[in-house]
Design an enzyme around this catalytic site. Structure first.
Site, short mmCIF file in Angstrom:
data_model
loop_
_atom_site.label_atom_id
_atom_site.label_comp_id
_atom_site.label_asym_id
_atom_site.label_seq_id
_atom_site.Cartn_x
_atom_site.Cartn_y
_atom_site.Cartn_z
N CYS A 177 38.55 45.76 -41.25
CA CYS A 177 39.02 46.20 -39.93
C CYS A 177 40.51 45.99 -39.75
CB CYS A 177 38.24 45.50 -38.83
SG CYS A 177 38.09 43.72 -39.04
N ASP B 73 -7.49 -1.80 4.10
CA ASP B 73 -6.10 -1.45 4.41
C ASP B 73 -5.88 -1.36 5.93
OD1 ASP B 73 -5.77 -1.18 1.63
OD2 ASP B 73 -6.29 0.94 1.70
N HIS C 268 0.86 -1.19 0.00
CA HIS C 268 0.00 0.00 0.00
C HIS C 268 0.89 1.25 0.00
CE1 HIS C 268 -3.63 2.36 0.68
NE2 HIS C 268 -2.93 3.08 1.55
#
Length: 913
Positions: free
Chosen positions: A717, A147, A111
């Protein structure tokens, strides 16, 4: 001595199948039968399939009892197996007490909660919904209650804020639960299994969450409780909320991916009405923001509408992305393979309309589908991909998009944009003219535009969108969202594949790109094809290779005895990067910077030069065809004072790469510091010296000396801004230069025989005229040029030669950025002086020397203060070689491995163990 157990397993699911596999490893155990649910259509439960594979008898009962009474025929079959212990790993059926007590040792059940808390069928959900600090599971002895039987063992773990129903099950309840079932059976076999009576103190019986009425979320509660409820039902079945549409119609949706949101209200969002919520929820880039009754916020990332999960942030998107229809033969063959995977899971024939969940698939089937598809197609996939495209046709389309992104295919719909048809070079080329933001071409705010002028004939080519600071913000937000979203999902290797596909597309369209570059910037077509476009393609391919080779180091450090210490570094992308590029090499400067930026894993926006943005916009179109996710790359033509400044100032931009003049670079650097101290790299002006010794190969020196100045119309450049020629060869050198200039073909840059085209734009052209006038005024000798080319319309400037240039003259100190050769003499006996003169400048971008004396060459390379040194060659750049300057020529590098560091940050991690 351990008992020899005869076990009957009762239940279903992958969990039960894994328990079966685990118990089969124990020699003291015999599995005498498996009792499970009937097939769903032709789909058998995995427990039955596993048992059959091991030749274990399988019994499938739709029910064990009728009206509370055990079915005799079922009980008879159960008794036939002669089980001494029943094991119920997961069972959804009601098992009668005649079976529970039918085994001499009884029955043990799993469970998923710490009993007695959260009894019932939805224990995991309620653990999260109630905000428990720990989660866990119990294995207990079954009795006639719900349960309530005596406990055999329990296990627990802390709940993390990031946990959802899915995550806590996958990381703890499932794997540790399987192991614990094995431990429990061993304890029974060894006679050590306890029977601890459950206390009723703290016991709870929680409603079953498989009932729709229990899945409705109550929005009249605190943000934390809203968040817990959503994550308690994530990812199956999802918390139900109701949207009230504008026409009053109610639409039920499911919420996923919630987290507490600490950033407060959103400033940019769209209101969405949710039933039961007094204040509007807000759709924003990170999801759907819901305010709780305590004033705190919950953000929901995903919403399910009908059968499809969407990102919550996309709720208001009007135009949905069109599905892919143009599948290749290879992709269609993959569809057949994918159909086989679906069929193996669902156990039924697969149609385009097959819905994965409607066919009975559960959460573990999602996990199986994702893992099998990842293995079959080598793609990154998450569970969310299934939820967002649960129908087979949609899922296949999603898979193809992922594959195309990984292999570089066209990942989306055909782009729709406003543009014009460029008719040039015997071609008709469609060129976009809008901003490119978040994968779409859009108008600028207020439909602002810039006129783009053809420098060859001074006529307006078109008008392009002119970005405002608000447009920049939209692009930054898109890049920011992509960086933390879709781009994070793309692996380094897939990133490289995308870049390679983009390079392939650029190569396929290289004539178009070169034609646009020529018309837009005045570059000679042959040079545009070879260098502007060719080197751009090389850059993308080079950096694509680096994507999966970016790595940190492990570092030996002094440990804190008696513990050990592990220290390592990680190289990580910076985030959103802003790029501002110049007009001399529009596409190449974009590629030099962006390829390194993207390879490092960043997202970006680029502001190309306002005079020539057209190749950048065509490039943007190709990024979509290559499969780049929206927001990764954004292109914003505009003015430097508006859009460029907005990029430098934006708080979410963490890195800026700039190429341009030194004065603007200084301003950019100040803005980067004042805004958020963003990292910046600057490639600025130059006045590169070229020294030509008398012992050089003069033919080669003249050829490269000409190229060092006049290459790309001098708009270069690293152009040699000043030539120092040894006096013994000075006159001959000048004579040969003038001879070559008189035969240089100047004219239409699209003509294949043209060697020299127009300057980029009018303001620059006029600056060159002023530069030459200043040289004459200062006393330099103008031997050639210095004026407009006669009888030619357009910005055609005659290649120019000055001699007798003294060190203190303006033209000796300042950069012309044009086709102007500045020549000074030096005496070969005084090398120290010429080196001092060469270094007597605030610039330090490039340099060159021509000599046959290797000692002179190496001495020059050692003493010159420049980032690039050419020996007996010039303009020889390569994408693998770092490029950048010293002093006021800037700092940081483009190209080569060093360029990656400009777009990465280093994180140091230290672990004590």
């Amino acid at each position: 001595m351990a008992l020899k157990l005869r076990i009957a397993i009762i239940g279903q699911s992958n969990f039960a199948a894994d328990v079966l596999e685990l118990l089969l490893e124990r020699s003291s155990i015999q599995i005498v039968g498996v009792f499970t649910i009937p097939d769903k259509g032709s789909r058998e439960d995995v427990l039955a399939t596993t048992a059959t594979a091991h030749k274990i008898p399988v019994f499938k009962f739709s029910s064990w009892r009728r009206k509370g009474v055990v079915l005799p025929e079922v009980l008879a079959q159960y008794k036939l197996v002669g089980a001494t212990l029943n094991v119920l790993p997961y069972c959804s059926q009601f098992i009668p007490m005649e079976v529970i007590d039918g085994a001499p040792l009884g029955s043990i059940c799993y469970h998923p909660s710490i009993l007695p808390r959260h009894r019932g069928a939805s224990a995991i959900s309620w653990t999260l919904i109630e905000g428990d600090e720990v989660a866990g599971f119990s294995i207990f002895w079954a009795d006639d209650g719900l349960d309530t039987g005596p406990l055999l063992l329990t296990r627990q773990t802390n709940l993390e804020p990031t946990d959802t129903l899915d995550s806590i099950y996958k990381r703890f309840l499932y794997p540790e639960g399987v192991k614990a079932m094995g431990v429990a059976v061993d304890m029974v076999a060894n006679g050590t299994a306890p029977k601890i009576v459950q206390t009723e103190i703290g016991a709870t019986y929680d409603p079953a969450m498989f009932k729709a009425e229990n899945q409705l979320i109550n929005l009249q509660q605190s943000a934390e409780r809203i968040w817990n409820f959503v994550r308690g039902l994530d990812s199956v079945p999802g918390a139900i909320a109701t949207v009230i549409l504008q026409d009053g119609i109610e639409e039920q949706i499911r919420l996923f991916g919630a987290h507490l949101y600490s950033a407060g209200p959103v400033s940019h969002g769209q209101a969405l009405r949710l039933k039961g919520l007094t204040k509007p929820a807000w759709v924003h880039p990170a999801g759907l923001l819901i305010e709780g009754t305590d004033g705190a916020f919950v953000n929901v990332r995903r919403i399910k509408r009908g059968s499809k999960v969407i990102n919550a942030s996309e709720w208001f998107k009007q135009a949905e992305q069109q599905p892919i229809t143009d599948f290749s033969e290879d992709e269609l063959s993959k569809k057949t393979l994918l159909s086989g995977i679906w069929q193996a899971i669902l156990k039924e024939p697969i149609e385009d309309s097959t819905d994965f969940f409607a066919a009975g698939a559960g959460s573990m089937d999602v996990v199986r589908l994702v893992e099998e598809v990842k293995e079959a197609f080598d793609v990154p996939l998450e569970n969310d991909n299934v939820f967002m495209a649960p129908v087979f046709e949609e899922f296949f389309g999603q898979l193809v998009k992922i594959l195309r992104q990984g292999s570089g295919g066209s990942g989306g719909q055909q782009l729709i944009y406003d543009g014009f048809t460029l008719k040039a070079n015997k071609r008709e080329i469609q060129v976009p003219t809008q901003l490119f933001i978040n994968g779409e071409f859009v108008d600028a705010e207020g439909k602002r535009t810039l006129e783009i002028v053809n420098p060859t004939d001074e006529k307006v080519i078109c008008k392009v969108a002119c970005a405002s600071p608000q447009d920049v913000d939209k692009a930054v937000q898109a890049a920011h969202t992509a960086f933390y979203g879709s781009w994070k999902q793309v692996s380094a290797r897939q990133r490289g594949q995308l870049m390679l596909k983009l390079a392939d597309l650029m190569e396929q369209h290289k004539e178009e790109l070169a034609t646009i570059e020529t018309v837009d910037s005045g570059a000679v077509y042959t040079l545009a094809l070879k260098t502007h476009v060719g080197m751009s393609i090389d850059a993308w391919r080079y950096f694509a290779g680096w994507c999966d080779k970016i790595q940190g180091n492990t570092i030996p450090v002094n440990p804190a005895r008696p513990n050990n210490v592990l220290t390592f570094t990680r190289k990580e992308p910076i985030g959103v990067c802003g790029l501002v590029t110049p007009w001399n090499y529009p596409l190449m400067m974009l590629s030099w910077k962006m390829a390194a930026c993207i390879a490092a894993g960043n997202t970006c926006l680029i502001k190309p030069a306002q005079t020539c943005p057209l190749t950048a916009l065509k490039f943007a179109e190709l990024t979509v065809k290559a499969g780049f996710p929206p927001g990764v790359i954004n292109v914003l033509p505009g003015k430097g004072s508006d859009a460029g400044q907005a990029v430098a100032d934006h708080q979410l931009v963490r890195k800026l790469g700039f190429t341009g003049s030194t004065p603007i670079g200084k301003h950019i650097m100040k803005s980067c510091a004042d805004s958020n101290l963003k990292k910046c790299s600057l490639e600025l002006g130059g006045k590169s010296p070229l020294i030509i010794f008398a012992d050089c190969d003069l033919d080669k020196a003249v050829k490269h000396g000409m190229s060092s100045v006049f290459f790309n119309k001098g708009e270069n450049c690293i152009a040699a801004g000043r030539l120092f020629v040894e006096d013994r060869i000075h006159d001959e050198f000048v004579r040969r230069v003038l001879k070559d200039l008189r035969t240089m073909t100047i004219g239409d840059p699209l003509n294949r025989s043209t060697a020299h085209g127009p300057q980029n734009h009018k303001a620059h052209f006029e600056k060159l005229l002023e530069f030459c006038e200043r040289g004459v005024q200062d006393g330099a000798t103008l031997l050639y040029g210095g004026c407009r080319v006669a009888n030619l319309k357009g910005y055609f400037f005659t290649p120019t030669v000055f001699t007798n240039v003294e060190d203190d003259m303006y033209i000796a100190q300042e950069e012309s950025f044009g086709p102007i050769m500045i020549i000074s003499k030096f005496n070969g006996s005084d090398i120290d002086s010429v080196m001092q003169r060469a270094n007597s400048t605030e610039y330090g971008l490039a340099s060159g020397v021509f000599t046959k004396d290797i000692s002179k060459a190496l001495s020059f390379a050692d003493r010159i203060e420049a980032g690039t040194v050419f020996v007996n060659v010039y303009n020889k750049t390569d994408v693998a070689a770092p490029f950048g300057g010293f002093k006021q020529s800037g700092y940081g590098k483009d190209l080569g491995q060093e360029a990656l560091n400009e777009y990465l940050k280093t994180k140091c991690v230290t672990i004590e163990y």
